[in-house]
Design an enzyme around this catalytic site. Structure first.
Site, short mmCIF file in Angstrom:
data_model
loop_
_atom_site.label_atom_id
_atom_site.label_comp_id
_atom_site.label_asym_id
_atom_site.label_seq_id
_atom_site.Cartn_x
_atom_site.Cartn_y
_atom_site.Cartn_z
N LYS A 1 -65.89 34.74 -1.89
CA LYS A 1 -66.27 36.09 -1.48
C LYS A 1 -65.02 36.93 -1.28
O LYS A 1 -64.08 36.53 -0.58
CB LYS A 1 -67.08 36.04 -0.18
CG LYS A 1 -68.46 35.42 -0.38
CD LYS A 1 -69.17 35.25 0.94
CE LYS A 1 -69.72 36.53 1.49
NZ LYS A 1 -70.40 36.31 2.80
O1 G3P Z 1 -73.41 37.74 4.55
C1 G3P Z 1 -73.01 38.94 5.19
C2 G3P Z 1 -73.62 38.98 6.49
O2 G3P Z 1 -73.22 37.83 7.18
C3 G3P Z 1 -73.43 40.17 7.36
O3 G3P Z 1 -74.53 40.07 8.20
O4 G3P Z 1 -75.86 40.18 10.21
O5 G3P Z 1 -73.36 40.26 10.37
O6 G3P Z 1 -74.64 42.21 9.44
P1 G3P Z 1 -74.58 40.73 9.64
#
Ligand code: G3P
Length: 226
Positions: A86
Protein backbone atom coordinates in the site's frame (compact mmCIF):
# COMPACT_ATOMS: atom_id res chain seq x y z
CA UNK A 1 -17.37 -8.76 -4.63
CA UNK A 2 -14.08 -9.46 -2.90
CA UNK A 3 -14.19 -9.25 0.90
CA UNK A 4 -11.09 -8.21 2.80
CA UNK A 5 -10.71 -7.77 6.52
CA UNK A 6 -9.24 -4.49 7.73
CA UNK A 7 -7.41 -5.68 10.83
CA UNK A 8 -4.19 -7.22 12.11
CA UNK A 9 -5.94 -9.01 14.95
CA UNK A 10 -5.16 -12.70 14.56
CA UNK A 11 -8.24 -14.02 16.37
CA UNK A 12 -10.53 -11.83 14.27
CA UNK A 13 -8.79 -13.00 11.08
CA UNK A 14 -9.10 -16.68 12.09
CA UNK A 15 -12.78 -16.22 12.85
CA UNK A 16 -13.58 -14.39 9.61
CA UNK A 17 -11.66 -16.93 7.50
CA UNK A 18 -13.49 -19.75 9.26
CA UNK A 19 -16.97 -18.40 8.52
CA UNK A 20 -16.91 -16.02 5.58
CA UNK A 21 -15.77 -16.06 1.94
CA UNK A 22 -12.67 -13.97 2.61
CA UNK A 23 -10.25 -12.85 -0.09
CA UNK A 24 -7.64 -11.04 1.94
CA UNK A 25 -6.48 -8.89 4.82
CA UNK A 26 -5.56 -5.21 4.75
CA UNK A 27 -3.42 -3.43 7.29
CA UNK A 28 -2.10 0.07 7.71
CA UNK A 29 0.37 1.57 10.21
CA UNK A 30 -2.46 2.45 12.63
CA UNK A 31 -3.95 -1.04 12.50
CA UNK A 32 -0.54 -2.68 13.00
CA UNK A 33 0.33 -0.34 15.90
CA UNK A 34 -2.79 -1.41 17.77
CA UNK A 35 -1.36 -4.93 18.14
CA UNK A 36 1.68 -3.57 20.03
CA UNK A 37 4.07 -6.35 19.04
CA UNK A 38 6.76 -7.14 16.50
CA UNK A 39 5.69 -5.88 13.09
CA UNK A 40 7.11 -8.71 10.99
CA UNK A 41 5.90 -11.37 13.36
CA UNK A 42 2.32 -10.04 13.06
CA UNK A 43 2.48 -10.13 9.26
CA UNK A 44 4.03 -13.59 9.17
CA UNK A 45 1.33 -14.83 11.57
CA UNK A 46 -1.36 -13.36 9.32
CA UNK A 47 0.21 -15.06 6.31
CA UNK A 48 0.18 -18.40 8.15
CA UNK A 49 -3.54 -18.02 8.87
CA UNK A 50 -4.68 -16.87 5.44
CA UNK A 51 -2.27 -18.90 3.30
CA UNK A 52 -0.04 -17.80 0.44
CA UNK A 53 -2.78 -17.24 -2.10
CA UNK A 54 -4.98 -14.91 -0.10
CA UNK A 55 -4.22 -11.20 -0.54
CA UNK A 56 -2.29 -9.40 2.17
CA UNK A 57 -2.01 -5.60 1.84
CA UNK A 58 0.78 -3.97 3.83
CA UNK A 59 1.64 -0.28 3.85
CA UNK A 60 5.05 1.32 3.38
CA UNK A 61 5.64 4.08 5.94
CA UNK A 62 8.40 6.10 4.27
CA UNK A 63 7.49 9.46 2.81
CA UNK A 64 9.96 9.60 -0.09
CA UNK A 65 9.71 7.49 -3.21
CA UNK A 66 13.11 5.79 -3.07
CA UNK A 67 12.56 4.65 0.52
CA UNK A 68 9.03 3.47 -0.26
CA UNK A 69 10.47 1.36 -3.08
CA UNK A 70 13.12 -0.02 -0.75
CA UNK A 71 10.45 -0.92 1.83
CA UNK A 72 8.25 -2.51 -0.81
CA UNK A 73 11.06 -4.73 -2.11
CA UNK A 74 12.00 -5.71 1.45
CA UNK A 75 8.40 -6.53 2.47
CA UNK A 76 7.84 -8.48 -0.71
CA UNK A 77 10.90 -10.58 0.06
CA UNK A 78 10.27 -11.24 3.77
CA UNK A 79 6.49 -11.68 3.75
CA UNK A 80 5.90 -13.21 0.34
CA UNK A 81 2.73 -14.82 -1.00
CA UNK A 82 0.05 -12.74 -2.67
CA UNK A 83 1.31 -9.43 -1.28
CA UNK A 84 0.21 -5.91 -2.16
CA UNK A 85 2.21 -2.91 -1.02
CA UNK A 86 0.00 0.00 0.00
CA UNK A 87 1.35 3.36 -1.08
CA UNK A 88 -0.41 6.65 -0.26
CA UNK A 89 -1.37 8.89 -3.18
CA UNK A 90 1.15 11.63 -2.43
CA UNK A 91 3.47 13.00 -5.13
CA UNK A 92 6.29 10.78 -3.81
CA UNK A 93 3.84 7.89 -3.63
CA UNK A 94 2.91 8.20 -7.30
CA UNK A 95 6.60 8.26 -8.19
CA UNK A 96 7.13 5.12 -6.10
CA UNK A 97 4.19 3.42 -7.85
CA UNK A 98 5.74 4.01 -11.26
CA UNK A 99 9.02 2.46 -10.12
CA UNK A 100 7.35 -0.46 -8.36
CA UNK A 101 5.19 -1.24 -11.36
CA UNK A 102 8.32 -1.56 -13.50
CA UNK A 103 9.71 -4.00 -10.93
CA UNK A 104 6.57 -6.16 -10.96
CA UNK A 105 5.52 -5.32 -7.38
CA UNK A 106 1.76 -5.32 -6.79
CA UNK A 107 0.49 -1.95 -5.57
CA UNK A 108 -2.56 -0.73 -3.69
CA UNK A 109 -2.90 3.03 -3.79
CA UNK A 110 -4.25 4.21 -0.46
CA UNK A 111 -5.51 7.26 1.46
CA UNK A 112 -7.67 8.21 -1.53
CA UNK A 113 -10.19 11.01 -1.09
CA UNK A 114 -10.90 12.00 -4.71
CA UNK A 115 -11.59 10.20 -7.97
CA UNK A 116 -8.75 12.07 -9.69
CA UNK A 117 -6.25 10.71 -7.15
CA UNK A 118 -7.51 7.21 -7.96
CA UNK A 119 -7.23 7.80 -11.71
CA UNK A 120 -3.64 9.00 -11.44
CA UNK A 121 -2.72 6.08 -9.17
CA UNK A 122 -4.17 3.64 -11.69
CA UNK A 123 -2.19 5.31 -14.48
CA UNK A 124 0.95 5.01 -12.33
CA UNK A 125 0.45 1.25 -11.99
CA UNK A 126 -1.75 0.61 -8.94
CA UNK A 127 -3.74 -2.59 -9.22
CA UNK A 128 -6.12 -1.58 -6.43
CA UNK A 129 -7.14 1.90 -5.31
CA UNK A 130 -8.54 2.42 -1.82
CA UNK A 131 -10.97 5.33 -1.37
CA UNK A 132 -11.77 6.10 2.28
CA UNK A 133 -15.56 6.14 2.28
CA UNK A 134 -16.34 7.10 5.88
CA UNK A 135 -13.51 9.62 6.16
CA UNK A 136 -14.90 11.32 3.03
CA UNK A 137 -18.41 11.29 4.55
CA UNK A 138 -16.98 12.84 7.72
CA UNK A 139 -15.72 15.88 5.83
CA UNK A 140 -19.21 16.43 4.41
CA UNK A 141 -18.24 14.67 1.20
CA UNK A 142 -19.96 11.77 -0.51
CA UNK A 143 -17.83 8.66 0.00
CA UNK A 144 -20.07 6.40 -2.08
CA UNK A 145 -20.21 9.09 -4.77
CA UNK A 146 -16.40 9.14 -5.00
CA UNK A 147 -16.34 5.35 -5.32
CA UNK A 148 -18.97 5.53 -8.03
CA UNK A 149 -16.93 8.11 -9.96
CA UNK A 150 -13.81 5.93 -9.73
CA UNK A 151 -15.70 2.91 -11.05
CA UNK A 152 -16.99 5.04 -13.94
CA UNK A 153 -13.54 6.48 -14.74
CA UNK A 154 -11.92 3.04 -14.81
CA UNK A 155 -14.63 1.83 -17.18
CA UNK A 156 -14.40 4.95 -19.38
CA UNK A 157 -10.64 4.63 -19.77
CA UNK A 158 -10.60 0.84 -19.99
CA UNK A 159 -8.31 0.51 -16.97
CA UNK A 160 -7.78 -2.83 -15.25
CA UNK A 161 -7.31 -1.24 -11.82
CA UNK A 162 -9.87 -2.30 -9.21
CA UNK A 163 -11.55 -0.38 -6.41
CA UNK A 164 -10.85 -1.57 -2.88
CA UNK A 165 -13.29 0.60 -0.96
CA UNK A 166 -12.14 1.18 2.63
CA UNK A 167 -12.98 3.08 5.81
CA UNK A 168 -16.52 1.93 6.59
CA UNK A 169 -18.52 2.68 9.67
CA UNK A 170 -21.77 0.96 8.78
CA UNK A 171 -23.32 -1.71 6.60
CA UNK A 172 -25.34 0.78 4.54
CA UNK A 173 -22.09 2.33 3.27
CA UNK A 174 -20.92 -1.15 2.22
CA UNK A 175 -24.26 -1.80 0.52
CA UNK A 176 -24.21 1.49 -1.42
CA UNK A 177 -20.61 0.88 -2.47
CA UNK A 178 -21.47 -2.61 -3.71
CA UNK A 179 -24.20 -1.12 -5.93
CA UNK A 180 -21.59 1.00 -7.72
CA UNK A 181 -19.88 -2.13 -9.02
CA UNK A 182 -16.75 -1.57 -6.90
CA UNK A 183 -14.82 -4.84 -7.08
CA UNK A 184 -13.83 -5.14 -3.42
CA UNK A 185 -14.32 -3.80 0.09
CA UNK A 186 -12.20 -3.99 3.19
CA UNK A 187 -14.16 -3.86 6.42
CA UNK A 188 -13.40 -4.26 10.10
CA UNK A 189 -14.44 -7.52 11.83
CA UNK A 190 -17.52 -5.94 13.45
CA UNK A 191 -18.92 -4.76 10.14
CA UNK A 192 -18.11 -8.13 8.53
CA UNK A 193 -20.42 -9.74 11.13
CA UNK A 194 -23.06 -7.06 10.78
CA UNK A 195 -23.33 -7.49 7.00
CA UNK A 196 -24.98 -10.84 7.70
CA UNK A 197 -26.97 -10.10 10.84
CA UNK A 198 -30.73 -9.73 10.68
CA UNK A 199 -33.10 -10.34 13.62
CA UNK A 200 -35.79 -11.77 11.31
CA UNK A 201 -33.32 -14.31 9.92
CA UNK A 202 -32.64 -15.50 13.47
CA UNK A 203 -36.36 -15.47 14.27
CA UNK A 204 -37.15 -17.50 11.13
CA UNK A 205 -34.50 -20.09 11.92
CA UNK A 206 -35.80 -20.41 15.49
CA UNK A 207 -39.33 -20.88 14.16
CA UNK A 208 -38.23 -23.59 11.72
CA UNK A 209 -36.53 -25.49 14.52
CA UNK A 210 -39.50 -25.17 16.89
CA UNK A 211 -41.93 -26.49 14.25
CA UNK A 212 -39.59 -29.32 13.23
CA UNK A 213 -38.92 -30.42 16.79
CA UNK A 214 -42.63 -30.39 17.67
CA UNK A 215 -43.10 -33.29 15.24
CA UNK A 216 -39.72 -35.04 14.90
CA UNK A 217 -38.30 -34.60 18.39
CA UNK A 218 -35.89 -32.30 20.16
CA UNK A 219 -32.41 -32.01 18.65
CA UNK A 220 -33.30 -34.42 15.85
CA UNK A 221 -31.95 -33.50 12.41
CA UNK A 222 -32.86 -34.85 8.97
CA UNK A 223 -30.08 -37.40 9.55
CA UNK A 224 -31.87 -38.84 12.61
CA UNK A 225 -35.31 -39.31 11.05
CA UNK A 226 -34.47 -40.86 7.68
O1 G3P B 1 -7.98 0.54 5.09
C1 G3P B 1 -8.08 1.92 5.39
C2 G3P B 1 -8.83 2.08 6.60
O2 G3P B 1 -8.17 1.35 7.60
C3 G3P B 1 -9.14 3.44 7.11
O3 G3P B 1 -10.25 3.18 7.91
O4 G3P B 1 -11.79 3.32 9.76
O5 G3P B 1 -9.49 4.30 9.98
O6 G3P B 1 -11.19 5.38 8.50
P1 G3P B 1 -10.69 4.11 9.11
Amino acid sequence: MLYLLDTANLEAIKKAYNFYPMDGVTTNPTIISKEKRDFLEILKNIREIIGVESMLHVQAVSTNAEKMVEEALYLNKVIGGNLYIKIPVTKEGIKAMKILQSKGIKITATAIFTAQQALMAAMAGAEFVAPYVNRIDNISGNGVGVVDEIVQLFELYGLDAKVLAASFKNVQQVHCVSLTGAQSVTVNPEIMDKILEHPLTDWSVDQFITDWESVYGVEKTTLDVK
